[in-house]
Design a protein around this motif. Structure first.
Motif, PDB file in Angstrom:
ATOM      1  N   ASP A   1      19.096   7.491  -0.099  1.00  0.00           N
ATOM      2  CA  ASP A   1      20.343   8.368   0.175  1.00  0.00           C
ATOM      3  C   ASP A   1      19.759   9.638   1.005  1.00  0.00           C
ATOM      4  OD1 ASP A   1      22.096   7.111  -1.434  1.00  0.00           O
ATOM      5  OD2 ASP A   1      21.569   8.334  -3.208  1.00  0.00           O
ATOM      6  N   TYR A   2      18.394  10.077   0.783  1.00  0.00           N
ATOM      7  CA  TYR A   2      18.204  11.131   1.742  1.00  0.00           C
ATOM      8  C   TYR A   2      16.696  10.925   1.743  1.00  0.00           C
ATOM      9  CZ  TYR A   2      17.757  16.019   3.376  1.00  0.00           C
ATOM     10  OH  TYR A   2      17.793  16.786   4.108  1.00  0.00           O
ATOM     11  N   VAL A   3      16.192  11.550   3.117  1.00  0.00           N
ATOM     12  CA  VAL A   3      14.514  11.546   3.229  1.00  0.00           C
ATOM     13  C   VAL A   3      14.209  13.148   3.643  1.00  0.00           C
ATOM     14  CG1 VAL A   3      12.842  10.722   4.672  1.00  0.00           C
ATOM     15  CG2 VAL A   3      14.598   9.046   3.949  1.00  0.00           C
ATOM     16  N   VAL A   4      13.367  13.544   3.077  1.00  0.00           N
ATOM     17  CA  VAL A   4      12.731  14.698   3.534  1.00  0.00           C
ATOM     18  C   VAL A   4      11.544  14.541   4.301  1.00  0.00           C
ATOM     19  CG1 VAL A   4      11.741  17.074   2.829  1.00  0.00           C
ATOM     20  CG2 VAL A   4      13.308  15.833   1.341  1.00  0.00           C
ATOM     21  N   GLU A   5      11.704  14.887   5.737  1.00  0.00           N
ATOM     22  CA  GLU A   5      10.645  14.597   6.687  1.00  0.00           C
ATOM     23  C   GLU A   5       9.524  15.631   6.751  1.00  0.00           C
ATOM     24  OE1 GLU A   5      11.803  13.049  10.786  1.00  0.00           O
ATOM     25  OE2 GLU A   5      13.627  12.614   9.848  1.00  0.00           O
ATOM     26  N   ASP A   6       8.239  15.057   7.138  1.00  0.00           N
ATOM     27  CA  ASP A   6       7.287  16.077   7.233  1.00  0.00           C
ATOM     28  C   ASP A   6       6.992  16.199   8.825  1.00  0.00           C
ATOM     29  OD1 ASP A   6       4.907  17.430   7.333  1.00  0.00           O
ATOM     30  OD2 ASP A   6       4.022  16.085   6.314  1.00  0.00           O
ATOM     31  N   PRO A   7       7.672  17.280   9.320  1.00  0.00           N
ATOM     32  CA  PRO A   7       7.362  17.397  10.782  1.00  0.00           C
ATOM     33  C   PRO A   7       5.942  17.214  11.452  1.00  0.00           C
ATOM     34  CG  PRO A   7       8.082  19.490  10.085  1.00  0.00           C
ATOM     35  CD  PRO A   7       8.112  18.391   8.863  1.00  0.00           C
ATOM     36  N   ASP A   8       4.965  17.485  10.334  1.00  0.00           N
ATOM     37  CA  ASP A   8       3.752  17.656  10.794  1.00  0.00           C
ATOM     38  C   ASP A   8       2.972  16.370  10.671  1.00  0.00           C
ATOM     39  OD1 ASP A   8       3.660  20.253  11.711  1.00  0.00           O
ATOM     40  OD2 ASP A   8       3.225  21.043   9.711  1.00  0.00           O
ATOM     41  N   ASN A   9       3.670  15.257   9.980  1.00  0.00           N
ATOM     42  CA  ASN A   9       3.179  14.383   9.591  1.00  0.00           C
ATOM     43  C   ASN A   9       1.723  14.255   9.003  1.00  0.00           C
ATOM     44  OD1 ASN A   9       3.656  11.332   9.369  1.00  0.00           O
ATOM     45  ND2 ASN A   9       2.444  11.005  10.972  1.00  0.00           N
ATOM     46  N   LYS A  10       1.407  15.358   8.042  1.00  0.00           N
ATOM     47  CA  LYS A  10       0.162  15.166   7.634  1.00  0.00           C
ATOM     48  C   LYS A  10      -0.381  14.198   6.422  1.00  0.00           C
ATOM     49  CE  LYS A  10       1.668  19.315   6.262  1.00  0.00           C
ATOM     50  NZ  LYS A  10       1.870  20.642   5.676  1.00  0.00           N
ATOM     51  N   VAL A  11      -1.582  13.820   6.474  1.00  0.00           N
ATOM     52  CA  VAL A  11      -1.803  13.143   5.343  1.00  0.00           C
ATOM     53  C   VAL A  11      -2.070  13.685   3.962  1.00  0.00           C
ATOM     54  CG1 VAL A  11      -4.146  11.762   4.620  1.00  0.00           C
ATOM     55  CG2 VAL A  11      -3.524  11.876   6.907  1.00  0.00           C
ATOM     56  N   SER A  12      -1.272  13.108   2.937  1.00  0.00           N
ATOM     57  CA  SER A  12      -1.176  13.622   1.602  1.00  0.00           C
ATOM     58  C   SER A  12      -2.548  13.543   0.935  1.00  0.00           C
ATOM     59  CB  SER A  12      -0.262  12.931   0.921  1.00  0.00           C
ATOM     60  OG  SER A  12      -0.189  13.370  -0.469  1.00  0.00           O
ATOM     61  N   GLU A  13      -2.798  14.689   0.073  1.00  0.00           N
ATOM     62  CA  GLU A  13      -4.199  14.640  -0.579  1.00  0.00           C
ATOM     63  C   GLU A  13      -3.646  13.793  -1.953  1.00  0.00           C
ATOM     64  OE1 GLU A  13      -4.058  18.823  -3.028  1.00  0.00           O
ATOM     65  OE2 GLU A  13      -3.375  19.014  -0.941  1.00  0.00           O
TER      66      GLU A  13
ATOM     67  N   LYS B   1       1.007  -1.091  -0.214  1.00  0.00           N
ATOM     68  CA  LYS B   1      -0.159  -0.079  -0.049  1.00  0.00           C
ATOM     69  C   LYS B   1       0.642   1.253   0.068  1.00  0.00           C
ATOM     70  CE  LYS B   1      -3.329   2.242   3.048  1.00  0.00           C
ATOM     71  NZ  LYS B   1      -4.132   1.916   4.199  1.00  0.00           N
ATOM     72  N   SER B   2       0.455   2.364  -0.764  1.00  0.00           N
ATOM     73  CA  SER B   2       1.231   3.547  -0.962  1.00  0.00           C
ATOM     74  C   SER B   2       1.072   4.250   0.599  1.00  0.00           C
ATOM     75  CB  SER B   2       0.734   4.279  -2.012  1.00  0.00           C
ATOM     76  OG  SER B   2       0.801   3.875  -3.408  1.00  0.00           O
ATOM     77  N   PRO B   3       2.184   4.660   1.166  1.00  0.00           N
ATOM     78  CA  PRO B   3       2.118   5.532   2.284  1.00  0.00           C
ATOM     79  C   PRO B   3       1.262   6.835   2.087  1.00  0.00           C
ATOM     80  CG  PRO B   3       4.258   5.714   1.568  1.00  0.00           C
ATOM     81  CD  PRO B   3       3.606   4.806   0.776  1.00  0.00           C
ATOM     82  N   MET B   4       0.372   7.517   2.953  1.00  0.00           N
ATOM     83  CA  MET B   4      -0.161   8.534   2.948  1.00  0.00           C
ATOM     84  C   MET B   4       0.317   9.854   3.695  1.00  0.00           C
ATOM     85  SD  MET B   4      -2.138   7.865   0.216  1.00  0.00           S
ATOM     86  CE  MET B   4      -3.255   9.337   0.360  1.00  0.00           C
ATOM     87  N   LYS B   5       1.208   9.271   4.451  1.00  0.00           N
ATOM     88  CA  LYS B   5       1.883  10.407   5.387  1.00  0.00           C
ATOM     89  C   LYS B   5       3.148   9.642   5.847  1.00  0.00           C
ATOM     90  CE  LYS B   5      -0.485   8.490   9.576  1.00  0.00           C
ATOM     91  NZ  LYS B   5      -1.691   8.581  10.267  1.00  0.00           N
ATOM     92  N   PHE B   6       4.224  10.529   6.076  1.00  0.00           N
ATOM     93  CA  PHE B   6       5.656  10.219   6.430  1.00  0.00           C
ATOM     94  C   PHE B   6       5.695   9.129   7.087  1.00  0.00           C
ATOM     95  CE2 PHE B   6       9.657  10.537   8.576  1.00  0.00           C
ATOM     96  CZ  PHE B   6      10.496  10.626   7.340  1.00  0.00           C
ATOM     97  N   SER B   7       4.991   8.847   8.492  1.00  0.00           N
ATOM     98  CA  SER B   7       5.088   7.749   9.271  1.00  0.00           C
ATOM     99  C   SER B   7       4.487   6.532   8.890  1.00  0.00           C
ATOM    100  CB  SER B   7       4.425   8.059  10.768  1.00  0.00           C
ATOM    101  OG  SER B   7       2.950   8.272  10.428  1.00  0.00           O
ATOM    102  N   ASP B   8       3.893   6.506   7.578  1.00  0.00           N
ATOM    103  CA  ASP B   8       3.598   5.180   6.991  1.00  0.00           C
ATOM    104  C   ASP B   8       4.806   4.634   6.164  1.00  0.00           C
ATOM    105  OD1 ASP B   8       1.096   5.675   8.007  1.00  0.00           O
ATOM    106  OD2 ASP B   8       0.148   6.482   6.260  1.00  0.00           O
ATOM    107  N   ILE B   9       5.803   5.502   5.935  1.00  0.00           N
ATOM    108  CA  ILE B   9       7.000   5.056   5.038  1.00  0.00           C
ATOM    109  C   ILE B   9       7.760   4.106   5.911  1.00  0.00           C
ATOM    110  CG2 ILE B   9       8.884   5.346   3.764  1.00  0.00           C
ATOM    111  CD1 ILE B   9       7.818   8.391   3.330  1.00  0.00           C
ATOM    112  N   SER B  10       7.995   2.819   5.624  1.00  0.00           N
ATOM    113  CA  SER B  10       8.483   1.791   5.955  1.00  0.00           C
ATOM    114  C   SER B  10       9.813   2.004   6.373  1.00  0.00           C
ATOM    115  CB  SER B  10       8.800   0.208   5.626  1.00  0.00           C
ATOM    116  OG  SER B  10       9.568   0.436   4.417  1.00  0.00           O
TER     117      SER B  10
END
Length: 58
Positions: free
Chosen positions: A26-38, A9-18
């Protein structure tokens, strides 16, 4: 490459990424708010050492 493994399943927010995906890139851009993606998919962006950027998939 995407933010999910093939068939998962595609992750809909940052914390869903395994953790497996986060450690494999190499690099991950974190979303500090962990918002659900539209959006339903992830973007893939290539960044070179000279700061050139190319969007491979939106």
């Amino acid at each position: 490459t995407s933010a999910n493994l093939s068939g998962q399943k595609s992750p809909m927010k940052f914390s869903d990424i395994s953790e497996e995906i986060r450690k494999a890139v190499d690099y991950v851009v974190e979303d500090p708010d962990n918002k659900v993606s539209e959006f339903s998919g992830s973007s893939v962006i290539k960044v070179w050492n000279n700061n050139q950027i190319k969007i491979l998939r939106e």
